[in-house]
Design a protein around this motif. Structure first.
Motif, PDB file in Angstrom:
ATOM      1  N   ASP A  19       0.736  -1.266  -0.010  1.00 50.56           N
ATOM      2  CA  ASP A  19       0.145   0.052   0.120  1.00 50.56           C
ATOM      3  C   ASP A  19       0.871   1.260   0.068  1.00 50.56           C
ATOM      4  OD1 ASP A  19      -2.593   0.923  -0.123  1.00 50.56           O
ATOM      5  OD2 ASP A  19      -2.871   1.208   1.987  1.00 50.56           O
ATOM      6  N   ALA A  20       1.963   1.161  -0.780  1.00 54.39           N
ATOM      7  CA  ALA A  20       2.883   2.281  -0.817  1.00 54.39           C
ATOM      8  C   ALA A  20       2.329   3.446  -1.586  1.00 54.39           C
ATOM      9  CB  ALA A  20       4.346   1.678  -1.359  1.00 54.39           C
ATOM     10  N   PRO A  21       2.714   4.775  -0.962  1.00 55.77           N
ATOM     11  CA  PRO A  21       2.341   5.876  -1.865  1.00 55.77           C
ATOM     12  C   PRO A  21       3.298   6.030  -2.952  1.00 55.77           C
ATOM     13  CG  PRO A  21       2.742   6.394   0.520  1.00 55.77           C
ATOM     14  CD  PRO A  21       3.282   4.986   0.289  1.00 55.77           C
ATOM     15  N   ILE A  22       2.613   6.520  -3.983  1.00 54.97           N
ATOM     16  CA  ILE A  22       3.340   6.711  -5.358  1.00 54.97           C
ATOM     17  C   ILE A  22       3.396   8.273  -5.658  1.00 54.97           C
ATOM     18  CG2 ILE A  22       3.447   4.435  -6.013  1.00 54.97           C
ATOM     19  CD1 ILE A  22       1.288   5.357  -8.079  1.00 54.97           C
ATOM     20  N   SER A  23       4.369   8.715  -6.385  1.00 56.92           N
ATOM     21  CA  SER A  23       4.321  10.232  -6.723  1.00 56.92           C
ATOM     22  C   SER A  23       4.029  10.261  -8.193  1.00 56.92           C
ATOM     23  CB  SER A  23       5.569  10.930  -6.183  1.00 56.92           C
ATOM     24  OG  SER A  23       5.713  12.264  -6.754  1.00 56.92           O
ATOM     25  N   ILE A  24       3.084  10.814  -8.509  1.00 55.00           N
ATOM     26  CA  ILE A  24       2.632  10.952 -10.104  1.00 55.00           C
ATOM     27  C   ILE A  24       3.046  12.453 -10.465  1.00 55.00           C
ATOM     28  CG2 ILE A  24       1.102  10.610 -11.829  1.00 55.00           C
ATOM     29  CD1 ILE A  24      -0.585   9.106  -9.923  1.00 55.00           C
ATOM     30  N   SER A  25       4.043  12.449 -11.368  1.00 59.04           N
ATOM     31  CA  SER A  25       4.122  13.828 -11.917  1.00 59.04           C
ATOM     32  C   SER A  25       4.177  14.148 -13.371  1.00 59.04           C
ATOM     33  CB  SER A  25       5.773  14.219 -11.376  1.00 59.04           C
ATOM     34  OG  SER A  25       6.811  13.369 -11.893  1.00 59.04           O
ATOM     35  N   TRP A  26       3.791  15.262 -13.842  1.00 61.09           N
ATOM     36  CA  TRP A  26       3.654  15.285 -15.208  1.00 61.09           C
ATOM     37  C   TRP A  26       3.973  17.018 -15.413  1.00 61.09           C
ATOM     38  CZ3 TRP A  26      -0.157  14.828 -11.853  1.00 61.09           C
ATOM     39  CH2 TRP A  26      -1.231  15.688 -11.709  1.00 61.09           C
ATOM     40  N   PRO A  27       4.399  17.562 -16.662  1.00 62.97           N
ATOM     41  CA  PRO A  27       4.959  18.909 -16.777  1.00 62.97           C
ATOM     42  C   PRO A  27       4.241  19.905 -15.768  1.00 62.97           C
ATOM     43  CG  PRO A  27       4.961  17.807 -18.768  1.00 62.97           C
ATOM     44  CD  PRO A  27       4.173  16.544 -17.789  1.00 62.97           C
ATOM     45  N   GLY A  28       4.819  20.428 -14.821  1.00 63.97           N
ATOM     46  CA  GLY A  28       4.337  21.510 -14.036  1.00 63.97           C
ATOM     47  C   GLY A  28       3.431  20.995 -12.610  1.00 63.97           C
ATOM     48  N   LYS A  29       3.330  19.679 -12.644  1.00 62.04           N
ATOM     49  CA  LYS A  29       2.307  19.277 -11.726  1.00 62.04           C
ATOM     50  C   LYS A  29       2.725  17.957 -10.888  1.00 62.04           C
ATOM     51  CE  LYS A  29      -1.228  21.907 -12.501  1.00 62.04           C
ATOM     52  NZ  LYS A  29      -1.936  22.727 -11.254  1.00 62.04           N
ATOM     53  N   GLN A  30       2.141  17.724  -9.689  1.00 62.95           N
ATOM     54  CA  GLN A  30       2.391  16.502  -9.007  1.00 62.95           C
ATOM     55  C   GLN A  30       1.315  16.058  -8.166  1.00 62.95           C
ATOM     56  OE1 GLN A  30       5.512  16.815  -6.199  1.00 62.95           O
ATOM     57  NE2 GLN A  30       6.350  14.616  -6.232  1.00 62.95           N
ATOM     58  N   CYS A  31       0.953  14.812  -7.832  1.00 63.10           N
ATOM     59  CA  CYS A  31       0.188  14.303  -6.929  1.00 63.10           C
ATOM     60  C   CYS A  31       0.580  13.152  -6.313  1.00 63.10           C
ATOM     61  CB  CYS A  31      -1.203  14.301  -7.696  1.00 63.10           C
ATOM     62  SG  CYS A  31      -1.645  12.943  -8.850  1.00 63.10           S
ATOM     63  N   ILE A  32      -0.285  12.689  -5.482  1.00 67.25           N
ATOM     64  CA  ILE A  32      -0.072  11.430  -4.849  1.00 67.25           C
ATOM     65  C   ILE A  32      -1.055  10.456  -4.754  1.00 67.25           C
ATOM     66  CG2 ILE A  32       0.852  10.393  -2.265  1.00 67.25           C
ATOM     67  CD1 ILE A  32       1.579  13.191  -1.511  1.00 67.25           C
ATOM     68  N   SER A  33      -0.682   9.141  -5.009  1.00 71.32           N
ATOM     69  CA  SER A  33      -1.648   8.105  -5.175  1.00 71.32           C
ATOM     70  C   SER A  33      -1.121   6.739  -4.736  1.00 71.32           C
ATOM     71  CB  SER A  33      -2.125   8.152  -6.661  1.00 71.32           C
ATOM     72  OG  SER A  33      -3.407   7.338  -6.606  1.00 71.32           O
ATOM     73  N   LYS A  34      -1.574   5.674  -5.152  1.00 74.44           N
ATOM     74  CA  LYS A  34      -1.219   4.317  -4.775  1.00 74.44           C
ATOM     75  C   LYS A  34      -1.677   3.436  -5.785  1.00 74.44           C
ATOM     76  CE  LYS A  34      -5.290   3.129  -1.835  1.00 74.44           C
ATOM     77  NZ  LYS A  34      -5.452   2.793  -0.345  1.00 74.44           N
ATOM     78  N   ILE A  35      -1.200   2.258  -6.014  1.00 75.29           N
ATOM     79  CA  ILE A  35      -1.434   1.389  -6.955  1.00 75.29           C
ATOM     80  C   ILE A  35      -2.508   0.445  -6.282  1.00 75.29           C
ATOM     81  CG2 ILE A  35      -0.473  -1.039  -8.253  1.00 75.29           C
ATOM     82  CD1 ILE A  35       2.082   0.642  -8.410  1.00 75.29           C
TER      83      ILE A  35
END
Length: 243
Positions: free
Chosen positions: A27-43
């Motif tokens: 249940d590890a957090p993952i960091s999702i980033s794309w140009p100019g943005k970032q958020c946190i989620s999980k698989i």
């Protein structure tokens, strides 16, 4: 900073699935980033050909991700940094809730770190740790940086005479303000000095303490990851505002 070195590259589909399923299992957090943005989620789920990722807690990020490309994902697993890229994410449903889906990455980087990545605490934030010495005297110290392995502190007063390298403290409360609190066992590993510029624009030497965490549980590690990702997001947003 990402490390671009083929010795860390995994492109065997079975290896990729195993790494991703381990992140899902923990249940590890993952960091999702794309140009100019970032958020946190999980698989949420990993199959032989697809990857299901939970929606972010921010509706604006979920909307932006539906139109994003060049998506980069990173996570920490037992001290290893995991990085991979996805071309796009599609909206789907998992257990009757909205989620993102994608094909599996063609490769990923699995970087075993000798040291944990550290991120500095925001200078304006009042992050601090608090514990007690054996004689019951309180010891409160401002936090300077944090990693999955420990924290660093810069004291704003003289070094207490009771402090010694190797000293252990039980159930130290770490207060990260709006990011949350944690109680962890810690050991004081190093005592040193660092030169800083104070409010009077003077260069002064202040005590620096380096602590390492002891016996971190999987739940505590996940909370640490969330705090670190949130600090990274805050730093990124601040950088984008002043750029």
């Amino acid at each position: 900073m990402s490390i671009n070195n083929d010795q860390f590259l995994k492109d065997n589909p079975l290896e990729i699935i195993n790494v991703l399923r381990e992140l899902q299992k923990r249940d590890a957090p993952i960091s999702i980033s794309w140009p100019g943005k970032q958020c946190i989620s999980k698989i949420l789920k990993v199959t032989d050909g697809s990857l299901i990722i939970d929606f972010s807690s921010h509706a604006a990020d979920n909307e932006a991700l539906q139109h994003a490309s060049k998506i980069k994902i990173s996570a920490e697993n037992h001290g290893a940094k995991i990085e991979f890229s996805l071309p796009q994410l599609q909206v789907t449903h998992y257990l009757n809730l909205p989620a993102f889906s994608s094909s599996l990455p063609s490769s990923l980087r699995f970087i075993q770190r000798r040291e944990y990545f550290r991120i500095e605490a925001p200078l304006q934030a009042t992050f601090h740790g608090s514990t007690k010495f054996d004689d019951g005297i309180p010891f409160i110290f401002p936090l300077r940086d944090i990693s999955l392995g420990g924290v660093g502190a810069l004291l704003d007063k003289e070094l207490p005479t009771a402090l010694q390298e190797g000293q252990c403290f039980e159930q130290v409360e770490l207060d990260f303000a709006s990011f949350g609190k944690l109680c962890l066992n810690m050991q004081l590993v190093t005592i040193s000095e660092r030169k800083i510029i104070n409010r009077k624009n003077e260069t002064v030497a202040v005590p620096r303490l380096g602590f390492r965490f002891l016996g971190v549980t999987p739940s505590q590690e996940r909370q640490l990851q969330l705090i670190i990702f949130a600090l990274e997001r805050t730093a990124r947003e601040k950088y984008n505002r002043v750029r």
